[in-house]
Design a protein around this motif. Sequence first.
Motif, PDB file in Angstrom:
ATOM      1  N   GLN A  13       0.823  -1.190   0.000  1.00  0.00           N
ATOM      2  CA  GLN A  13       0.000   0.000   0.000  1.00  0.00           C
ATOM      3  C   GLN A  13       0.869   1.257   0.000  1.00  0.00           C
ATOM      4  OE1 GLN A  13      -2.989  -0.327   2.974  1.00  0.00           O
ATOM      5  NE2 GLN A  13      -4.439   0.833   1.762  1.00  0.00           N
ATOM      6  N   GLN A  14       1.917   1.288   0.794  1.00  0.00           N
ATOM      7  CA  GLN A  14       2.801   2.442   0.854  1.00  0.00           C
ATOM      8  C   GLN A  14       3.477   2.693  -0.484  1.00  0.00           C
ATOM      9  OE1 GLN A  14       5.497   1.373   3.941  1.00  0.00           O
ATOM     10  NE2 GLN A  14       4.097   1.885   5.594  1.00  0.00           N
ATOM     11  N   HIS A  15       3.960   1.628  -1.149  1.00  0.00           N
ATOM     12  CA  HIS A  15       4.716   1.777  -2.380  1.00  0.00           C
ATOM     13  C   HIS A  15       3.836   2.044  -3.584  1.00  0.00           C
ATOM     14  CE1 HIS A  15       8.497   0.872  -0.572  1.00  0.00           C
ATOM     15  NE2 HIS A  15       8.082  -0.296  -0.141  1.00  0.00           N
ATOM     16  N   ALA A  16       2.646   1.506  -3.598  1.00  0.00           N
ATOM     17  CA  ALA A  16       1.839   1.558  -4.810  1.00  0.00           C
ATOM     18  C   ALA A  16       0.739   2.604  -4.786  1.00  0.00           C
ATOM     19  CB  ALA A  16       1.228   0.185  -5.066  1.00  0.00           C
ATOM     20  N   THR A  17       0.335   3.062  -3.632  1.00  0.00           N
ATOM     21  CA  THR A  17      -0.800   3.954  -3.557  1.00  0.00           C
ATOM     22  C   THR A  17      -0.599   5.221  -4.372  1.00  0.00           C
ATOM     23  OG1 THR A  17      -1.393   3.101  -1.399  1.00  0.00           O
ATOM     24  CG2 THR A  17      -2.297   5.240  -1.991  1.00  0.00           C
ATOM     25  N   ALA A  18       0.591   5.752  -4.359  1.00  0.00           N
ATOM     26  CA  ALA A  18       0.846   7.005  -5.071  1.00  0.00           C
ATOM     27  C   ALA A  18       0.671   6.856  -6.576  1.00  0.00           C
ATOM     28  CB  ALA A  18       2.253   7.503  -4.764  1.00  0.00           C
ATOM     29  N   THR A  19       0.908   5.680  -7.118  1.00  0.00           N
ATOM     30  CA  THR A  19       0.832   5.504  -8.563  1.00  0.00           C
ATOM     31  C   THR A  19      -0.348   4.662  -9.006  1.00  0.00           C
ATOM     32  OG1 THR A  19       2.276   3.578  -8.443  1.00  0.00           O
ATOM     33  CG2 THR A  19       3.324   5.705  -8.842  1.00  0.00           C
ATOM     34  N   ALA A  20      -1.062   4.050  -8.089  1.00  0.00           N
ATOM     35  CA  ALA A  20      -2.142   3.140  -8.467  1.00  0.00           C
ATOM     36  C   ALA A  20      -3.383   3.923  -8.878  1.00  0.00           C
ATOM     37  CB  ALA A  20      -2.482   2.214  -7.308  1.00  0.00           C
ATOM     38  N   PRO A  21      -4.018   3.500  -9.958  1.00  0.00           N
ATOM     39  CA  PRO A  21      -5.278   4.132 -10.323  1.00  0.00           C
ATOM     40  C   PRO A  21      -6.306   3.924  -9.215  1.00  0.00           C
ATOM     41  CG  PRO A  21      -4.499   2.647 -12.060  1.00  0.00           C
ATOM     42  CD  PRO A  21      -3.621   2.450 -10.870  1.00  0.00           C
ATOM     43  N   GLN A  22      -7.175   4.883  -9.010  1.00  0.00           N
ATOM     44  CA  GLN A  22      -8.153   4.785  -7.938  1.00  0.00           C
ATOM     45  C   GLN A  22      -9.362   3.953  -8.331  1.00  0.00           C
ATOM     46  OE1 GLN A  22      -7.486   5.879  -4.818  1.00  0.00           O
ATOM     47  NE2 GLN A  22      -5.494   6.207  -5.739  1.00  0.00           N
ATOM     48  N   ARG A  23      -9.687   3.915  -9.603  1.00  0.00           N
ATOM     49  CA  ARG A  23     -10.865   3.180 -10.050  1.00  0.00           C
ATOM     50  C   ARG A  23     -10.568   1.688 -10.107  1.00  0.00           C
ATOM     51  NH1 ARG A  23     -14.337   4.487 -15.396  1.00  0.00           N
ATOM     52  NH2 ARG A  23     -16.119   3.258 -14.760  1.00  0.00           N
ATOM     53  N   ARG A  24     -11.442   0.898  -9.575  1.00  0.00           N
ATOM     54  CA  ARG A  24     -11.282  -0.551  -9.548  1.00  0.00           C
ATOM     55  C   ARG A  24     -12.259  -1.193 -10.515  1.00  0.00           C
ATOM     56  NH1 ARG A  24      -6.412  -0.558  -7.612  1.00  0.00           N
ATOM     57  NH2 ARG A  24      -6.264   0.178  -5.503  1.00  0.00           N
ATOM     58  N   PRO A  25     -12.005  -2.438 -10.892  1.00  0.00           N
ATOM     59  CA  PRO A  25     -12.879  -3.085 -11.877  1.00  0.00           C
ATOM     60  C   PRO A  25     -14.358  -3.070 -11.496  1.00  0.00           C
ATOM     61  CG  PRO A  25     -10.978  -4.458 -11.414  1.00  0.00           C
ATOM     62  CD  PRO A  25     -10.925  -3.293 -10.465  1.00  0.00           C
ATOM     63  N   THR A  26     -14.679  -3.355 -10.263  1.00  0.00           N
ATOM     64  CA  THR A  26     -16.088  -3.384  -9.859  1.00  0.00           C
ATOM     65  C   THR A  26     -16.336  -2.496  -8.655  1.00  0.00           C
ATOM     66  OG1 THR A  26     -15.719  -5.281  -8.403  1.00  0.00           O
ATOM     67  CG2 THR A  26     -16.410  -5.759 -10.675  1.00  0.00           C
ATOM     68  N   GLY A  27     -15.315  -1.800  -8.184  1.00  0.00           N
ATOM     69  CA  GLY A  27     -15.478  -0.929  -7.036  1.00  0.00           C
ATOM     70  C   GLY A  27     -15.554  -1.675  -5.713  1.00  0.00           C
ATOM     71  N   GLN A  28     -15.250  -2.947  -5.718  1.00  0.00           N
ATOM     72  CA  GLN A  28     -15.298  -3.731  -4.498  1.00  0.00           C
ATOM     73  C   GLN A  28     -13.870  -4.040  -4.057  1.00  0.00           C
ATOM     74  OE1 GLN A  28     -17.822  -7.095  -5.283  1.00  0.00           O
ATOM     75  NE2 GLN A  28     -19.374  -5.814  -6.233  1.00  0.00           N
ATOM     76  N   ASP A  29     -13.727  -5.018  -3.175  1.00  0.00           N
ATOM     77  CA  ASP A  29     -12.381  -5.386  -2.718  1.00  0.00           C
ATOM     78  C   ASP A  29     -12.077  -6.857  -2.920  1.00  0.00           C
ATOM     79  OD1 ASP A  29      -9.828  -4.900  -1.676  1.00  0.00           O
ATOM     80  OD2 ASP A  29     -10.451  -5.459   0.330  1.00  0.00           O
ATOM     81  N   HIS A  30     -12.856  -7.539  -3.698  1.00  0.00           N
ATOM     82  CA  HIS A  30     -12.571  -8.936  -4.018  1.00  0.00           C
ATOM     83  C   HIS A  30     -12.839  -9.146  -5.494  1.00  0.00           C
ATOM     84  CE1 HIS A  30     -12.959  -9.249   0.359  1.00  0.00           C
ATOM     85  NE2 HIS A  30     -12.062 -10.196   0.218  1.00  0.00           N
ATOM     86  N   TYR A  31     -11.778  -9.502  -6.212  1.00  0.00           N
ATOM     87  CA  TYR A  31     -11.875  -9.602  -7.659  1.00  0.00           C
ATOM     88  C   TYR A  31     -11.439 -10.986  -8.119  1.00  0.00           C
ATOM     89  CZ  TYR A  31     -11.645  -4.644  -6.709  1.00  0.00           C
ATOM     90  OH  TYR A  31     -11.861  -3.405  -6.178  1.00  0.00           O
ATOM     91  N   THR A  32     -12.109 -11.473  -9.129  1.00  0.00           N
ATOM     92  CA  THR A  32     -11.719 -12.746  -9.728  1.00  0.00           C
ATOM     93  C   THR A  32     -10.503 -12.524 -10.611  1.00  0.00           C
ATOM     94  OG1 THR A  32     -13.077 -12.421 -11.684  1.00  0.00           O
ATOM     95  CG2 THR A  32     -14.131 -13.514  -9.783  1.00  0.00           C
ATOM     96  N   ILE A  33      -9.880 -13.599 -10.987  1.00  0.00           N
ATOM     97  CA  ILE A  33      -8.716 -13.498 -11.849  1.00  0.00           C
ATOM     98  C   ILE A  33      -9.110 -12.878 -13.198  1.00  0.00           C
ATOM     99  CG2 ILE A  33      -8.802 -15.806 -12.863  1.00  0.00           C
ATOM    100  CD1 ILE A  33      -5.681 -15.870 -12.391  1.00  0.00           C
ATOM    101  N   SER A  34     -10.295 -13.174 -13.693  1.00  0.00           N
ATOM    102  CA  SER A  34     -10.709 -12.596 -14.978  1.00  0.00           C
ATOM    103  C   SER A  34     -10.922 -11.092 -14.868  1.00  0.00           C
ATOM    104  CB  SER A  34     -11.962 -13.288 -15.518  1.00  0.00           C
ATOM    105  OG  SER A  34     -13.038 -13.121 -14.643  1.00  0.00           O
ATOM    106  N   GLU A  35     -11.424 -10.607 -13.731  1.00  0.00           N
ATOM    107  CA  GLU A  35     -11.562  -9.157 -13.536  1.00  0.00           C
ATOM    108  C   GLU A  35     -10.193  -8.493 -13.477  1.00  0.00           C
ATOM    109  OE1 GLU A  35     -15.586  -8.411 -10.985  1.00  0.00           O
ATOM    110  OE2 GLU A  35     -13.999  -9.535  -9.964  1.00  0.00           O
ATOM    111  N   VAL A  36      -9.253  -9.128 -12.803  1.00  0.00           N
ATOM    112  CA  VAL A  36      -7.901  -8.573 -12.704  1.00  0.00           C
ATOM    113  C   VAL A  36      -7.234  -8.580 -14.077  1.00  0.00           C
ATOM    114  CG1 VAL A  36      -5.624  -8.850 -11.642  1.00  0.00           C
ATOM    115  CG2 VAL A  36      -7.688  -9.172 -10.262  1.00  0.00           C
ATOM    116  N   VAL A  37      -7.443  -9.638 -14.835  1.00  0.00           N
ATOM    117  CA  VAL A  37      -6.898  -9.722 -16.192  1.00  0.00           C
ATOM    118  C   VAL A  37      -7.407  -8.563 -17.037  1.00  0.00           C
ATOM    119  CG1 VAL A  37      -7.087 -11.040 -18.349  1.00  0.00           C
ATOM    120  CG2 VAL A  37      -6.420 -12.193 -16.241  1.00  0.00           C
ATOM    121  N   SER A  38      -8.719  -8.324 -17.010  1.00  0.00           N
ATOM    122  CA  SER A  38      -9.267  -7.261 -17.854  1.00  0.00           C
ATOM    123  C   SER A  38      -8.841  -5.879 -17.365  1.00  0.00           C
ATOM    124  CB  SER A  38     -10.787  -7.363 -17.939  1.00  0.00           C
ATOM    125  OG  SER A  38     -11.381  -7.067 -16.706  1.00  0.00           O
TER     126      SER A  38
END
Length: 152
Positions: A13-38
């Motif tokens: 979280q410390q290393h990636a937060t500054a560069t990570a996009p804020q929008r998530r695939p579904t806006g939740q906190d649990h993603y399937t491998i296919s959601e992460v792939v897309s």
Amino acid sequence: MTVTESALGQAQQQHATATAPQRRPTGQDHYTISEVVSWTGLTAHTLRWYERIGLMPHIDRSHTGQRRYSNRDLDWLAFVGKLRLTGMPVADMVRYAELVRTGEQTFEDRRELLETHRDKVRQRITELQETLTVLDYKIDHYADARRASERS
């Protein structure tokens, strides 16, 4: 969750937060491998490989055994993506991940690893800037030659 997973998560979280996009695939906190792939553009094979070689922390699983990625995992993948863009060797990325999992006592080692890589990136940027200067010169040369031939 183990202590090392918790330490890895905090460092992710410390290393990636500054560069990570804020929008998530579904806006939740649990993603399937296919959601992460897309969302990431990585292949499922690459994600499983990252996990297998120790570049990714332990990925939680659903009751049916499906991988469930968290926002923290996505942040880590964003950071790994930045390291890949800079040309960091996979072995160095894995070493960094191992250091993160080991805990705070490895801060100095992590800093040294990143500083060494940063020096290599800066050197490469200098080389690319010099190459760009040569390309600009050549492009200008051909543009001047074209204008001269049009005047003739």
